[in-house]
Write an enzyme that holds these catalytic residues in place. Structure first.
Site, mmCIF file in Angstrom:
data_model
loop_
_atom_site.group_PDB
_atom_site.id
_atom_site.type_symbol
_atom_site.label_atom_id
_atom_site.label_comp_id
_atom_site.label_asym_id
_atom_site.label_seq_id
_atom_site.Cartn_x
_atom_site.Cartn_y
_atom_site.Cartn_z
ATOM 1 N N LYS A 101 21.966 12.314 19.483
ATOM 2 C CA LYS A 101 22.403 11.029 20.030
ATOM 3 C C LYS A 101 23.921 10.989 20.228
ATOM 4 C CE LYS A 101 18.394 8.280 18.909
ATOM 5 N NZ LYS A 101 17.801 7.155 18.152
ATOM 6 N N ARG B 31 12.585 12.494 13.488
ATOM 7 C CA ARG B 31 12.224 12.687 14.899
ATOM 8 C C ARG B 31 13.298 13.574 15.522
ATOM 9 N NH1 ARG B 31 13.261 10.041 19.812
ATOM 10 N NH2 ARG B 31 11.471 9.942 21.245
#
Length: 257
Positions: free
Chosen positions: A204, A239
């Site tokens: 991210k 994840r």
């Protein structure tokens, strides 16, 4: 949980898996590398992305979900829409993973309850088209915890069994770098609730800001470190994009503990 995005515009792997055969092959490779769950998504949630309709989303994900489930993979469908979730559950998906915490489509909570499907409830501040404007948190861990517990209570009131609910604090979805790091450090506070906690930090933008790495796919080493830290502090699910690397790191971390 392995990430299989079937989108043209996801921040890291957009366009890589528009061919369903490629997406299925990648999902099966992730299983062979140690993924317990394959999370299939057909709508980008990156900041600034544009929403698509349910039919577009289904056209991207349905064949992939069906192909992976037929080959024995445990598939979660990453969607905000009841129409998409229903078709994917019919096709063999077992889990619903909703970035809106079952808020965007009121029919989705009813569907999950009727199916008895496990569900991941995520905290999201703002919407992708608004680029997730960061709100003023009093205490980000406590504020997110409070929100997720309220959503979990609403789910239980709707008939979703407590043991089928997992919580995701939504790293990157309307949080600053410091707030994202506080949420990783505070995983134990969420885990104290008794619900499994999912952490999705992989590649991210806040990882890029921490490391100075602009290209998303070059952020795997830091992403693996964050997954290990989250698991060490109580996360039940991580994840990730780099399944093999994360599995190796988790094995070493477990051996040290």
């Amino acid at each position: 949980m392995a990430i299989v995005n079937v989108t043209p515009d996801s921040f890291s792997d957009g366009g890589e898996r528009l061919d369903p055969t490629q997406a299925i092959d990648d999902g099966l490779r992730f299983v062979s590398e140690g993924a317990d769950i394959v999370d299939v998504g057909g709508e980008s949630t990156r900041p600034g992305s544009t929403a698509i309709d349910a039919d577009q989303e289904l056209a991207r994900v349905l064949a992939v979900v069906e192909g992976l489930a037929r080959r024995g993979a445990v598939v979660s469908i990453d969607t905000r829409r009841a129409k998409v979730a229903r078709a994917c559950l019919d096709a063999g998906a077992r889990i619903v993973n909703d970035v809106s915490g079952l808020r965007d489509d009121p029919d989705l909570m009813t569907l999950v309850a009727q199916w008895g499907a496990p569900v991941v409830l995520m905290h999201r501040a703002g919407r992708p088209e608004e680029k997730y404007v960061v709100p003023a948190y009093d205490n980000v861990v406590e504020d997110v915890r409070r929100f997720l517990l309220e959503r979990a209570a609403a789910c239980e009131m709707a008939g979703i069994a407590r043991e089928r609910i997992a919580l995701d604090p939504g790293l990157g979805f309307g949080k600053s770098v410091q707030e994202n790091m506080a949420l990783v450090a505070g995983v134990g506070r969420l885990a104290e609730t008794g619900y499994p906690v999912l952490i999705g930090a992989s590649r991210k933008s806040f990882v890029g800001r921490l490391t100075g790495i602009a290209e998303a796919r070059r952020r795997d080493p830091a992403s693996v470190w964050l997954a290990v830290e989250a698991a060490r502090r109580g996360a039940a699910i991580v994840r990730v994009h780099d399944v093999a690397g994360t599995r190796q790191a988790l094995a070493v971390s477990a051996a040290i503990r």
